[in-house]
Write a protein that holds these residues in place. Structure first.
Motif, mmCIF file in Angstrom:
data_model
loop_
_atom_site.group_PDB
_atom_site.id
_atom_site.type_symbol
_atom_site.label_atom_id
_atom_site.label_comp_id
_atom_site.label_asym_id
_atom_site.label_seq_id
_atom_site.Cartn_x
_atom_site.Cartn_y
_atom_site.Cartn_z
ATOM 1 N N MET A 19 0.048 2.537 14.291
ATOM 2 C CA MET A 19 0.372 1.754 13.101
ATOM 3 C C MET A 19 1.423 0.667 13.369
ATOM 4 O O MET A 19 2.304 0.416 12.554
ATOM 5 N N ILE A 20 1.326 0.041 14.533
ATOM 6 C CA ILE A 20 2.252 -1.028 14.892
ATOM 7 C C ILE A 20 1.637 -2.359 14.468
ATOM 8 O O ILE A 20 0.445 -2.594 14.673
ATOM 9 N N ASP A 21 2.436 -3.205 13.862
ATOM 10 C CA ASP A 21 1.981 -4.520 13.429
ATOM 11 C C ASP A 21 1.593 -5.339 14.649
ATOM 12 O O ASP A 21 2.367 -5.444 15.608
ATOM 13 N N GLU A 22 0.401 -5.918 14.618
ATOM 14 C CA GLU A 22 -0.090 -6.695 15.760
ATOM 15 C C GLU A 22 0.873 -7.813 16.148
ATOM 16 O O GLU A 22 1.005 -8.151 17.319
ATOM 17 N N GLY A 23 1.567 -8.372 15.169
ATOM 18 C CA GLY A 23 2.518 -9.441 15.436
ATOM 19 C C GLY A 23 3.724 -8.996 16.250
ATOM 20 O O GLY A 23 4.419 -9.817 16.848
ATOM 21 N N ASP A 24 3.983 -7.682 16.285
ATOM 22 C CA ASP A 24 5.111 -7.149 17.046
ATOM 23 C C ASP A 24 4.745 -6.866 18.502
ATOM 24 O O ASP A 24 5.619 -6.545 19.308
ATOM 25 N N ILE A 25 3.461 -6.965 18.812
ATOM 26 C CA ILE A 25 2.985 -6.592 20.142
ATOM 27 C C ILE A 25 2.898 -7.829 21.038
ATOM 28 O O ILE A 25 2.222 -8.797 20.709
ATOM 29 N N SER A 26 3.619 -7.770 22.139
ATOM 30 C CA SER A 26 3.543 -8.812 23.164
ATOM 31 C C SER A 26 3.770 -8.140 24.509
ATOM 32 O O SER A 26 4.191 -6.984 24.569
ATOM 33 N N LEU A 27 3.482 -8.836 25.579
ATOM 34 C CA LEU A 27 3.685 -8.269 26.911
ATOM 35 C C LEU A 27 5.145 -7.911 27.154
ATOM 36 O O LEU A 27 5.448 -6.971 27.894
ATOM 37 N N ASP A 28 6.061 -8.642 26.507
ATOM 38 C CA ASP A 28 7.494 -8.411 26.689
ATOM 39 C C ASP A 28 8.063 -7.350 25.748
ATOM 40 O O ASP A 28 9.221 -6.959 25.893
ATOM 41 N N ALA A 29 7.273 -6.899 24.778
ATOM 42 C CA ALA A 29 7.775 -5.937 23.799
ATOM 43 C C ALA A 29 8.131 -4.620 24.477
ATOM 44 O O ALA A 29 7.319 -4.042 25.204
ATOM 45 N N ASP A 30 9.356 -4.155 24.241
ATOM 46 C CA ASP A 30 9.812 -2.881 24.787
ATOM 47 C C ASP A 30 9.296 -1.759 23.900
ATOM 48 O O ASP A 30 9.514 -1.762 22.684
ATOM 49 N N LEU A 31 8.600 -0.812 24.508
ATOM 50 C CA LEU A 31 8.015 0.284 23.741
ATOM 51 C C LEU A 31 9.065 1.056 22.949
ATOM 52 O O LEU A 31 8.811 1.484 21.829
ATOM 53 N N TYR A 32 10.228 1.236 23.534
ATOM 54 C CA TYR A 32 11.239 2.099 22.931
ATOM 55 C C TYR A 32 12.156 1.361 21.956
ATOM 56 O O TYR A 32 12.414 1.857 20.861
ATOM 57 N N THR A 33 12.632 0.181 22.338
ATOM 58 C CA THR A 33 13.561 -0.520 21.451
ATOM 59 C C THR A 33 12.850 -1.410 20.436
ATOM 60 O O THR A 33 13.259 -1.482 19.284
ATOM 61 N N ASP A 34 11.767 -2.073 20.834
ATOM 62 C CA ASP A 34 11.068 -2.978 19.912
ATOM 63 C C ASP A 34 10.033 -2.261 19.046
ATOM 64 O O ASP A 34 9.815 -2.636 17.898
ATOM 65 N N LEU A 35 9.366 -1.252 19.608
ATOM 66 C CA LEU A 35 8.263 -0.607 18.896
ATOM 67 C C LEU A 35 8.592 0.817 18.453
ATOM 68 O O LEU A 35 7.711 1.540 17.990
ATOM 69 N N ASP A 36 9.843 1.223 18.631
ATOM 70 C CA ASP A 36 10.319 2.531 18.169
ATOM 71 C C ASP A 36 9.544 3.724 18.732
ATOM 72 O O ASP A 36 9.329 4.721 18.042
ATOM 73 N N PHE A 37 9.119 3.628 19.979
ATOM 74 C CA PHE A 37 8.451 4.747 20.642
ATOM 75 C C PHE A 37 9.481 5.814 20.988
ATOM 76 O O PHE A 37 10.652 5.519 21.219
ATOM 77 N N ASP A 38 9.018 7.058 21.037
ATOM 78 C CA ASP A 38 9.819 8.131 21.610
ATOM 79 C C ASP A 38 8.973 8.790 22.699
ATOM 80 O O ASP A 38 7.867 8.328 22.987
ATOM 81 N N SER A 39 9.476 9.853 23.298
ATOM 82 C CA SER A 39 8.757 10.456 24.428
ATOM 83 C C SER A 39 7.399 11.014 24.005
ATOM 84 O O SER A 39 6.436 10.957 24.777
ATOM 85 N N ILE A 40 7.291 11.516 22.788
ATOM 86 C CA ILE A 40 6.006 12.029 22.295
ATOM 87 C C ILE A 40 5.003 10.887 22.153
ATOM 88 O O ILE A 40 3.831 11.029 22.512
ATOM 89 N N ASP A 41 5.451 9.748 21.624
ATOM 90 C CA ASP A 41 4.570 8.577 21.510
ATOM 91 C C ASP A 41 4.079 8.144 22.888
ATOM 92 O O ASP A 41 2.916 7.753 23.039
ATOM 93 N N ALA A 42 4.963 8.188 23.877
ATOM 94 C CA ALA A 42 4.575 7.788 25.236
ATOM 95 C C ALA A 42 3.483 8.710 25.776
ATOM 96 O O ALA A 42 2.519 8.245 26.396
ATOM 97 N N ILE A 43 3.612 10.008 25.516
ATOM 98 C CA ILE A 43 2.586 10.969 25.946
ATOM 99 C C ILE A 43 1.273 10.684 25.219
ATOM 100 O O ILE A 43 0.195 10.686 25.817
ATOM 101 N N ASP A 44 1.363 10.416 23.920
ATOM 102 C CA ASP A 44 0.163 10.084 23.140
ATOM 103 C C ASP A 44 -0.504 8.818 23.667
ATOM 104 O O ASP A 44 -1.736 8.743 23.753
ATOM 105 N N LEU A 45 0.302 7.819 24.019
ATOM 106 C CA LEU A 45 -0.252 6.575 24.564
ATOM 107 C C LEU A 45 -0.945 6.842 25.895
ATOM 108 O O LEU A 45 -2.037 6.321 26.136
ATOM 109 N N ALA A 46 -0.347 7.662 26.745
ATOM 110 C CA ALA A 46 -0.975 8.013 28.027
ATOM 111 C C ALA A 46 -2.313 8.703 27.787
ATOM 112 O O ALA A 46 -3.298 8.434 28.486
ATOM 113 N N ALA A 47 -2.385 9.561 26.771
ATOM 114 C CA ALA A 47 -3.639 10.236 26.428
ATOM 115 C C ALA A 47 -4.681 9.235 25.933
ATOM 116 O O ALA A 47 -5.869 9.335 26.279
ATOM 117 N N LYS A 48 -4.245 8.263 25.133
ATOM 118 C CA LYS A 48 -5.169 7.232 24.645
ATOM 119 C C LYS A 48 -5.685 6.385 25.808
ATOM 120 O O LYS A 48 -6.858 6.008 25.838
#
Length: 82
Positions: A19-48
């Motif tokens: 549920m991340i806004d497409e406008g917030d996504i760029s190659l430079d976007a930091d998963l943790y500070t810009d997109l509010d990822f945590d370690s669980i989100d990172a695991i979910d992304l790896a699964a995706k």
């Protein structure tokens, strides 16, 4: 898959699954500070990534990933080297 195609796939996953806004996504976007990822989100992304590519990411491959660009590079390497 080209890096542009990988980026497009990742962007689609981030929008649909996280549920991340497409406008917030760029190659430079930091998963943790810009997109509010945590370690669980990172695991979910790896699964995706696994479901999209059919290739399993090892935790150490994903460990250094901080930005969307890092994720694209890891997936690109995974696709090339299996």
């Amino acid at each position: 898959m080209t890096k542009d195609e990988i980026y497009s796939e990742l962007k689609a996953v981030l929008v649909q699954s996280f549920m991340i806004d497409e406008g917030d996504i760029s190659l430079d976007a930091d998963l943790y500070t810009d997109l509010d990822f945590d370690s669980i989100d990172a695991i979910d992304l790896a699964a995706k990534i696994h479901s999209v590519t059919g290739k399993q990411l090892k935790p150490e491959q994903f460990k250094g990933v901080r930005t969307i660009g890092d994720a694209v590079n890891v997936v690109d390497e995974l696709m090339r080297n299996g």
